[in-house]
Scaffold this active site. Structure first.
Site, mmCIF file in Angstrom:
data_model
loop_
_atom_site.group_PDB
_atom_site.id
_atom_site.type_symbol
_atom_site.label_atom_id
_atom_site.label_comp_id
_atom_site.label_asym_id
_atom_site.label_seq_id
_atom_site.Cartn_x
_atom_site.Cartn_y
_atom_site.Cartn_z
ATOM 1 N N GLU A 60 0.864 -1.186 0.000
ATOM 2 C CA GLU A 60 0.000 0.000 0.000
ATOM 3 C C GLU A 60 0.892 1.224 0.000
ATOM 4 O OE1 GLU A 60 -2.930 0.222 3.106
ATOM 5 O OE2 GLU A 60 -3.092 -1.935 3.078
ATOM 6 N N ASP A 71 -5.080 9.218 10.293
ATOM 7 C CA ASP A 71 -3.720 8.781 10.570
ATOM 8 C C ASP A 71 -3.145 9.359 11.848
ATOM 9 O OD1 ASP A 71 -2.951 7.022 8.337
ATOM 10 O OD2 ASP A 71 -3.545 8.775 7.158
ATOM 11 N N TYR A 185 -9.847 -4.999 4.288
ATOM 12 C CA TYR A 185 -8.936 -4.462 5.291
ATOM 13 C C TYR A 185 -9.672 -4.455 6.620
ATOM 14 C CZ TYR A 185 -5.302 -1.142 6.970
ATOM 15 O OH TYR A 185 -4.269 -0.527 7.625
#
Lengths: 277, 415
Positions: A60, A71, A185
């Site tokens: 990725e 994040d 995911y």
């Protein structure tokens, strides 16, 4: 818009081939995440080649964004460094084109929908496909808003990898699992990205349950950093995603230049790959 | 006074937004990490339930009256009108709210919602500090834990508000990333929420963010426009000709405009921060100079570079120093129901001085943008016309920063 029987994505695509080959060898996928352009794109290119040599199944590639709310501090700081060093999408796609010509592991872009939307969905997907990317992971695009990108990716034979988190209710998780292409995911913990030491409770059960809801492999990410964790995850999931721990290493090695970074990354990832079985 | 959650609006008009997906026309929506999806669904359900509950309404009404001091009056700005020499300028006195700005309407409403959802911890972002103070105030009143994220640059610019928040027991966390302003404070609040969403409610301070925040904040602020209509009938016997409000994220403007958008005869004007110039990086006028884009969870007008990276912005006013705007404003902009324009830092500072000296009111620097436009426009309009300015907040918080800016202007000598 509902998907049909092709909801598992391009069954003949590079991701399907990669996972089929792993299954044949009785191995699990090790999927590293690395920030494009940190500290510069030449280093990223060297790192991608190192990851491929180390046996990473799929990579990725994080596209730096100015306001990455999903994040944690490590990846956010890497985005800030990359943008300060002059990262642009034009240079990104040019580097990806080079990389996909040299490595055998499929590469996906992890990219904010803000960036895709601004470039134009068709144009972004065309550019991604032309550069040889295997798919997209769009962490800020929930199911409800994703129909247009879903159809566009299918038209370009790109996977659209979706995320399930611990806060996702079961019916919704099942729908996301069904519609994810390439792989699913599974986010191990609520919160932002960042390396953690233990695997959370209930994860094993959740992964097993998700596997019954989808035909694509289930990879687990968020907080993975050691061979022990990878080994543990590999006993249940189809693979592990390693993000912040790798990004931190790249940051620490940056002063040693592209070859120095590549060397350090290669041995770290090789150990994790060995544990992924 | 009408109740804030039941605006008397006709069906099928421009006010019938957002739809079930949080869309204002093409704008709005919900672009957030999956981790937050369930919490936003929960919030939407709790809000719909609260709206239908007379007890919720009654508790909020009681707080707005006895705690905030509503209803808040309309004041004829006599000497400012004489200065402008044209249309009458009236102030809707939101600066008289407890805590000194309209922000408290929203934090009380959302605080009550948080308690309905069983959440005991509140987080918020703040730019000028007004929303931070209003959140700290609501949390003190309700006995909730409170953490406020504030850009380090804004901590410096709005120091009096930082002190107030801490005195009321809130933790103020300075944000050092990025431009160290409102946008970065929102990023940090969102990151906190990603990891705390099951026990924490995020009280977003403006009509921005993912659905259902733009709708909830607008609804809680709509009391401003509703009172304006009522007072205009009482004082003037008619609707105003023009209503003007400043727009950063746009919550005072949305609360003022929303009850008025179906009153087709009223001209509505939103004033953005024109900063130093119209060059990129010199202003914070998303509707005037931006493009459609996604920021902080919704599609609206944003200031971005061609790659989609958020642009640097500038305004003398911390509360307007934001590269986006609420999606309903984008909708009103594209349907042309509201006109959006901008005034410069210098014009806003002059308006601050003018109102201080001619009306005995220190307006917030944010509000001063709306006043600057109103004075210019009043000069061009006949005396029979009425312009209402949403006086969204008081400017005590800005006094030190204004003195500092004036002293730089005067060659560094201390004012």
């Amino acid at each position: 818009m509902t998907s049909h029987h092709d909801s598992k994505g391009p069954s003949s695509g590079p991701l399907a081939k990669t996972f089929a080959a792993l299954a044949k060898d009785g191995r699990k996928a090790l999927a590293p995440f690395v920030t494009a352009g940190d500290p510069d794109l030449d280093t990223t290119l060297a790192v991608l080649e190192a990851l491929d040599r180390a046996g990473a199944a799929v990579c990725e590639l994080g596209v730096p964004y100015s306001d990455p709310i999903a994040d944690g501090p490590v990846i956010q700081a890497s985005y800030t460094r990359a943008l300060a060093a002059g990262f642009t999408l034009e240079k990104f796609f040019e580097m990806v084109r080079k990389a996909t010509g040299r490595v055998k592991m499929p590469i996906l872009a992890m990219v904010s929908y803000s960036i895709i939307y601004r470039r134009g969905i068709d144009r972004f997907v065309d550019d991604a496909a032309a550069a040889g990317l295997a798919g997209l992971v769009v962490p800020d695009l929930p199911l409800e808003e994703s129909d247009v990108l879903d159809v566009t990716c299918k038209g370009a034979n790109l996977a659209l990898v979706r995320l399930v988190t611990p806060t996702t209710p079961p019916e919704r998780a099942a729908e996301i699992a069904k519609r994810s292409t390439g792989f699913l995911y599974c986010v191990s913990v609520a919160g932002v990205t960042g390396a953690r030491t233990d695997l959370p409770e209930g994860l094993v059960e959740r992964v097993k349950w998700l596997q019954t809801k989808t035909d694509v492999p289930v990879l687990v990410g968020f907080g993975v950093s050691t061979p022990e964790q990878v080994k543990l995850l590999s006993s249940v999931a189809d693979g592990a995603i390693v993000g912040s721990a790798l990004v931190r290493r790249v940051g620490e090695l940056a002063a040693e230049g592209p070859e120095g970074v590549a060397k350090g990354v290669e041995s770290y990832i090789a150990d994790l790959v060995n544990a992924a079985r | 006074m009408p109740s804030p959650l039941s605006p008397p609006l006709p069906a099928g008009g421009i006010s019938q937004v957002p739809d079930a997906h949080g869309r204002f026309g093409r704008f709005g929506g919900r672009y957030v990490p999956e981790t937050l999806s369930a919490a936003l669904d929960q919030l939407q359900a709790a809000y719909d339930e609260a709206r239908a509950d007379p007890a919720f309404q009654a508790e909020l009404d009681q707080l707005l009256a006895a705690f905030v001091g509503r209803p808040l009056p309309l004041l004829f700005a006599k000497r400012l009108t004489a200065y402008a020499g044209g249309a009458q300028i009236w102030f809707k006195r939101e600066d008289l709210s407890h805590t000194g700005a309209h922000k408290i309407n929203n934090t009380l409403g959302q605080g009550l919602l948080a308690m309905r959802m069983g959440k005991k911890r509140i987080i918020a972002e703040t730019g000028a500090g007004q929303h931070g103070v209003a959140t700290a105030t609501a949390c003190a009143r309700f006995g909730l834990d409170c953490v406020v994220y504030m850009g380090a640059e804004d901590v410096r610019r709005q120091e009096p508000n930082v002190r107030s928040m801490r005195m009321m027991g809130a933790e103020v966390r300075p944000v050092e990333s990025g431009s160290r302003t409102l946008r970065d404070a929102i990023n940090e609040a969102m990151r906190d929420w990603m990891g705390s969403v099951e026990t924490t409610h995020y009280i977003i301070g403006s009509v921005v963010g993912p659905h259902p925040f733009p709708r909830i904040t607008r609804d809680f602020q709509s009391v401003i426009g509703q009172e304006t209509l009522v007072f205009c009938q009482q004082e003037l016997g008619r609707d105003p000709d023009c209503v003007v409000a400043c727009v950063g994220g746009g919550s005072n403007a949305a609360g003022m405009f929303y009850p008025l958008v179906e009153h087709k005869g009223i001209r509505l004007v939103g004033v953005e921060a024109g900063g130093r110039s119209s060059k990129p990086g010199d202003h914070a006028a998303s509707l005037s100079y931006g493009n459609a884009g996604i920021l902080h969870g919704s599609l609206s007008y944003v200031l971005q570079d061609p790659d989609g990276q958020t642009a640097d912005v500038h305004s003398v006013s911390a509360g307007l120093d934001y590269p986006g705007v609420g999606p309903e404003h984008a909708w009103w902009h594209d349907t042309k129901r509201v006109e959006y324009t901008s005034v410069t830092d210098a014009e806003a500072l002059d308006a601050f001085d003018l109102v201080a000296r001619r009306e005995g009111i220190l307006p917030a620097l944010e509000t001063s943008h709306a006043i600057a436009w109103a004075v210019k426009e009043a000069a061009r309009r006949p005396k029979e016309e009425v312009i209402v300015v949403c006086l969204s907040g008081r400017g005590d918080k800005d006094a030190a920063e204004i003195a500092r800016l004036r002293s730089i202007e005067n060659g560094g000598a201390h004012a």
